[in-house]
Design a protein around this motif. Structure first.
Motif, short mmCIF file in Angstrom:
data_model
loop_
_atom_site.label_atom_id
_atom_site.label_comp_id
_atom_site.label_asym_id
_atom_site.label_seq_id
_atom_site.Cartn_x
_atom_site.Cartn_y
_atom_site.Cartn_z
N LEU B 420 -22.86 23.96 31.44
CA LEU B 420 -21.71 23.61 30.42
C LEU B 420 -21.37 22.18 30.95
N GLY B 421 -21.86 21.48 31.90
CA GLY B 421 -21.71 20.06 32.23
C GLY B 421 -21.85 19.30 31.19
N GLY B 422 -20.89 18.24 30.76
CA GLY B 422 -21.15 17.49 29.61
C GLY B 422 -20.77 18.07 28.10
N SER B 423 -20.50 19.20 28.26
CA SER B 423 -19.73 19.78 26.90
C SER B 423 -18.37 18.96 26.77
N PHE B 424 -18.15 18.38 25.64
CA PHE B 424 -16.81 17.83 25.25
C PHE B 424 -15.62 18.66 25.68
N PHE B 425 -15.79 19.78 25.11
CA PHE B 425 -14.57 20.65 25.24
C PHE B 425 -14.43 20.95 26.75
N VAL B 426 -15.49 21.50 27.43
CA VAL B 426 -15.23 21.78 28.91
C VAL B 426 -14.88 20.53 29.69
N GLU B 427 -15.51 19.40 29.54
CA GLU B 427 -14.87 18.38 30.11
C GLU B 427 -13.69 17.85 30.02
N LYS B 428 -13.20 17.93 28.75
CA LYS B 428 -11.64 17.72 28.23
C LYS B 428 -10.83 18.69 29.13
N LEU B 429 -11.15 20.22 29.14
CA LEU B 429 -10.25 20.78 29.71
C LEU B 429 -10.42 20.69 31.05
N THR B 430 -11.51 20.52 31.73
CA THR B 430 -11.50 20.02 33.19
C THR B 430 -10.45 19.01 33.55
N LEU B 431 -10.40 17.94 32.77
CA LEU B 431 -9.69 16.92 33.08
C LEU B 431 -8.22 17.28 32.73
N ASP B 432 -7.97 18.05 31.66
CA ASP B 432 -6.58 18.39 31.59
C ASP B 432 -6.07 19.28 32.57
N MET B 433 -6.86 20.15 33.33
CA MET B 433 -6.54 20.89 34.42
C MET B 433 -6.20 19.98 35.51
N GLU B 434 -6.96 19.19 35.76
CA GLU B 434 -6.79 18.27 36.87
C GLU B 434 -5.24 17.49 36.78
N GLN B 435 -5.19 16.98 35.43
CA GLN B 435 -3.84 16.38 35.26
C GLN B 435 -2.64 17.27 35.62
N GLY B 436 -2.76 18.36 34.73
CA GLY B 436 -1.80 19.36 34.90
C GLY B 436 -1.39 19.77 36.33
N ALA B 437 -2.51 19.96 37.30
CA ALA B 437 -2.37 20.45 38.57
C ALA B 437 -1.50 19.29 39.39
N PHE B 438 -2.05 18.10 39.27
CA PHE B 438 -1.54 17.08 39.99
C PHE B 438 0.23 16.94 39.48
N ALA B 439 0.40 17.21 38.33
CA ALA B 439 1.75 17.06 37.81
C ALA B 439 2.81 18.25 38.66
N TYR B 440 2.19 19.45 38.63
CA TYR B 440 2.67 20.42 39.59
C TYR B 440 3.02 20.03 41.04
N PHE B 441 1.98 19.44 41.50
CA PHE B 441 1.93 19.05 42.94
C PHE B 441 3.28 17.78 43.11
N ASP B 442 3.36 16.94 42.14
CA ASP B 442 4.40 16.15 42.47
C ASP B 442 5.78 17.02 42.44
N ARG B 443 6.06 17.78 41.57
CA ARG B 443 7.19 18.46 41.56
C ARG B 443 7.27 19.50 42.86
N ILE B 444 6.28 19.97 43.35
CA ILE B 444 6.45 20.79 44.67
C ILE B 444 6.62 19.84 45.75
N ASP B 445 6.08 18.69 45.68
CA ASP B 445 6.34 17.58 46.88
C ASP B 445 7.65 17.21 46.90
N ALA B 446 8.16 17.08 45.47
CA ALA B 446 9.62 16.61 45.53
C ALA B 446 10.62 17.75 46.27
N MET B 447 10.23 18.93 46.06
CA MET B 447 11.05 19.93 46.63
C MET B 447 10.99 19.98 48.21
N GLY B 448 10.09 19.41 48.77
CA GLY B 448 9.75 19.35 50.11
C GLY B 448 8.68 20.44 50.50
N GLY B 449 7.72 20.72 49.48
CA GLY B 449 6.53 21.32 49.83
C GLY B 449 6.63 22.73 49.42
#
Lengths: 140, 574
Positions: B420-449
């Protein structure tokens, strides 16, 4: 007397999977009931004591681990001892059909298996709690 | 009478609008929209369904190159399998080289009965073992403890002492299979029992391969099988990581688990983000112990859920590899390639299976397992059709294993890497997941881990909210569960496995005999040494191994640790 239906949601046994207990607690609250959630790993003794102290109309037990045959009959016995036998007891979780029949025969109001709708649980409690409680608890 | 639920959130619609605004469709795509799509919609409008993933993420009608960022470079951002950032898989040949390990989680009743099931499963082509323990074992109680009443052997196998562990693997050479053990709070003592059982078989620890779940953070977050407070619990985890780095180079001392987070009701993104942030927390605690990152990070392993929403799940696994590579290299300075390579086990979603019309669960499990394979899993458990009713019968467990064998040998999906690599849908979802995870990391880091976030109840609340939203969607039939809120039918029950109270009696009798037979003075001395180690900062694995060799029971060992560490109770929030 105008009071809301008071429900004790309890999670007895060693199991910690509390998704069902929490979802049901929230739904009962949204349906206008007063809900007290005991938290995890409550013994039948702790549950009966809480029911007495909180003056509840209904006890909802969430049991997924298969420990219902050890827990529920003991709780029913304690409720009788505390003269709380008019408190409606409902059980939600994974309970084999044969066991569910035995539980209802021992006085449990209903056993709700996985996939039960929140609406069905709410309606059952509203129509089966002791009359004194249901009087003032007409749904708004 | 109504549920008085808040109105359905209009969030998906808002998100969809925002996503659409970011798109830069080509002239040809614009022409298609105008000349083909618009008239078609006019003639026959789309179904009035809500087009969202099971996690509530809106899904567009069509994905094209316009959905990927303007600077998206496939070879740079996705790359090749076996090469950073490992989006397409951790091996260059993936399943052409070696199929995933078919590892069915299994355990019930006595060690004798479970041993029989293991030998059966191995004879049917299963390639690894995975031990399910009962609740008293998971909570560090012996079978004869008052709290164990009604629970012995019900959700897994009862293990009280080294004797039981030896019985569990009787006739199974521990250097010939890989063994996974789902145990968390008492992971260190159970692992000690496993190590001594191997020793008694004449198997060197260096030859042992397998995985200890040992992920206490997700217990506080989701599954709630904790004994000790977070601080001492994390110390035990680091003790096992440190010991493993020295003594068991082929054994994974931890399996950082999203499975239970998802089962508790999280979204796919929350599962991904909380699990990886848990992993980062373990890395940080091990670094603080003074371990060099490349000494332990290659043996960190992961465990994800495979839920119903096919593409969202595949994107989750692909994003997980990419994110782990980035945080291990950028945040923790890993140099060894294996430190940044995310390896994972998958289990299909137990929570998606229904007690109603249970044969439908075979179809659900097959689709979920296919997602795990297309996402590049290293090992896989497929649930049995009777999952929502009881522990599996042998017949149901065999169908579950056969489902994997059909995917591996009949479907053709193992012939090529990351199809499924190269599927526009799967690649877009993969990017969104990555971005969303880093946003959660920022919130959790701000709480002290993550430990601090757990103490504040943050992930617990996020998950409870998500699970309630999903339940409301089911009630309103905005989401359909076949056989539950739609397409219902009366039907005959399926045969199920029933475990009675005789297991507790058998285990209790064995415990009584053991306590009469063993050298109780040696047990007391070993447990005293364990308490001293626990109270200080020495690694507890040594004293644990000694306690196990003296045949101290699991309950006695955990009581010794309870005495030193205290116990934990969460505040009851509902």
């Amino acid at each position: 007397m105008d009071r809301k239906i008071r429900v004790l949601v309890a999670k007895p046994g060693l199991d910690g999977h509390d998704r069902g207990a929490k979802v049901v607690a929230r739904a009962l609250r949204d349906a206008g009931m007063e809900v007290i959630y005991t938290g995890l790993r409550q013994t039948p003794e702790m549950i009966a004591a809480a029911a007495l102290q909180e003056d509840v109309d209904c006890i909802g037990l969430s049991i997924l681990s298969g420990a219902h045959n050890a827990i529920v009959p003991r709780l029913m016995e304690l409720l009788r001892q505390h003269k709380l036998d008019d408190v409606l007891v409902v059980v939600g979780g994974i309970v084999p059909e044969e066991d569910a029949k035995a539980l209802t025969a021992s006085g449990v109001g209903a056993v709700f298996p996985p996939g039960s709708s929140l609406q069905a649980i709410i309606e059952f409690i509203q129509t089966h709690v002791r009359p004194a409680a249901s009087l003032g608890a007409a749904p708004r | 009478m109504s549920l008085k639920a808040p109105p359905a959130p209009s969030q998906p619609a808002a998100n969809a609008a925002a996503a659409a605004a970011e798109r830069h469709p080509s002239e040809r795509e614009q022409a298609w929209q105008r000349d083909v799509l618009a008239p078609a919609l006019e003639k026959s409008p789309e179904r009035p369904a809500e087009f969202t993933t099971i996690s509530g993420r809106p899904v567009q009608r069509l994905y094209t190159a316009a959905d990927l960022p303007p600077d998206f470079d496939f070879e740079r951002d996705v790359g090749f399998p076996g090469q950073p950032p490992y989006v397409r898989g951790i091996h260059p040949t993936m399943y052409r080289g070696r199929l995933w390990t078919m590892r069915q989680f299994s355990g019930f009743a006595t060690p004798e009965q479970t041993n029989e099931r293991y030998r059966y499963l191995l004879s049917q082509g299963q390639s690894g073992l995975s031990v399910a323990f009962d609740l008293p074992t998971l909570m560090g109680y012996d079978s004869d403890h008052a709290a164990s009443e009604g629970e012995v052997g019900k959700c897994g196998v009862a293990i009280d002492s080294l004797e039981d562990m030896e019985t569990l693997f009787r006739g199974i050479r521990l250097d010939q299979v890989t063994t996974s053990m789902t145990i968390n709070s008492p992971a260190a003592p159970i692992w000690a029992m496993f190590l001594v059982a191997a020793e008694r078989q004449g198997v060197a620890w260096r030859q042992l391969a397998g995985t200890l779940q040992n992920d206490i953070l997700k217990e506080y977050i989701a599954q709630k099988e904790y004994i000790f407070p977070p601080g001492p619990s994390m110390r035990l985890v680091v003790d096992t990581i440190e010991f493993g780095a020295r003594e068991t180079p082929r054994f994974n001392p931890i399996s950082i688990s999203g499975y239970h987070i998802r089962e508790a009701g999280s979204t796919a993104l929350q599962e991904l983000a909380f699990t990886l942030r848990d992993g980062m927390e373990y890395v940080e605690w091990a670094l603080r112990r003074g371990l060099p990152v490349d000494a332990f990070a290659p043996r960190l392993s992961f465990f994800f859920n495979a839920h119903n929403d096919f593409f969202e799940e595949i994107a989750k696994y692909r994003a997980a590899r990419k994110i782990w590579h980035r945080v291990m290299t950028e945040r923790y300075g890993a140099r060894d390639a294996r430190s940044a390579m995310l390896r994972f086990h998958t289990q299909t979603a137990g929570v998606s299976l229904t007690a109603q019309q249970p044969y439908n669960n075979v179809a659900r499990t097959a689709i979920q397992a296919l997602a795990a394979v297309l996402g590049g899993t290293q090992s896989l458990h497929t649930n049995s059709l009777d999952e929502a009713l009881a522990l599996p019968t042998e017949h149901a467990a065999t169908i579950a294993l056969r489902t994997q064998q059909i995917i591996a040998h009949e479907s053709g999906v193992a012939n090529t890497v990351d199809p499924l690599g190269g599927s526009f849908f799967v690649e877009k979802l993969t990017l969104d997941m990555e971005q969303g995870a880093f946003a959660y990391f920022d919130r959790i880091d701000a709480m002290g881990g993550m430990v601090a976030a757990v103490e504040q109840g943050f992930p617990q609340r996020e998950i409870a909210d998500a699970s309630y939203r999903y339940q409301q969607a089911l009630e309103a039939k905005r989401k359909i569960m076949v056989g539950v809120n739609e397409f219902t039918a009366e039907e005959q029950p399926v045969p199920t496995l029933y475990i009675d109270e005789s297991v507790r009696e058998a285990q209790t009798a064995k415990l009584r005999a053991l306590r009469a037979r063993r050298d109780n003075g040696a047990v007391r001395r070993a447990l005293d040494a364990l308490k001293r180690a626990a109270a200080g900062d020495a690694n507890v694995m040594g004293p644990l191994l000694e306690s196990v060799r003296a045949y101290a029971t699991l309950g006695e060992i955990c009581d010794a640790l309870r005495e030193v560490f205290g116990t934990y109770e969460e505040s009851a929030l509902a």
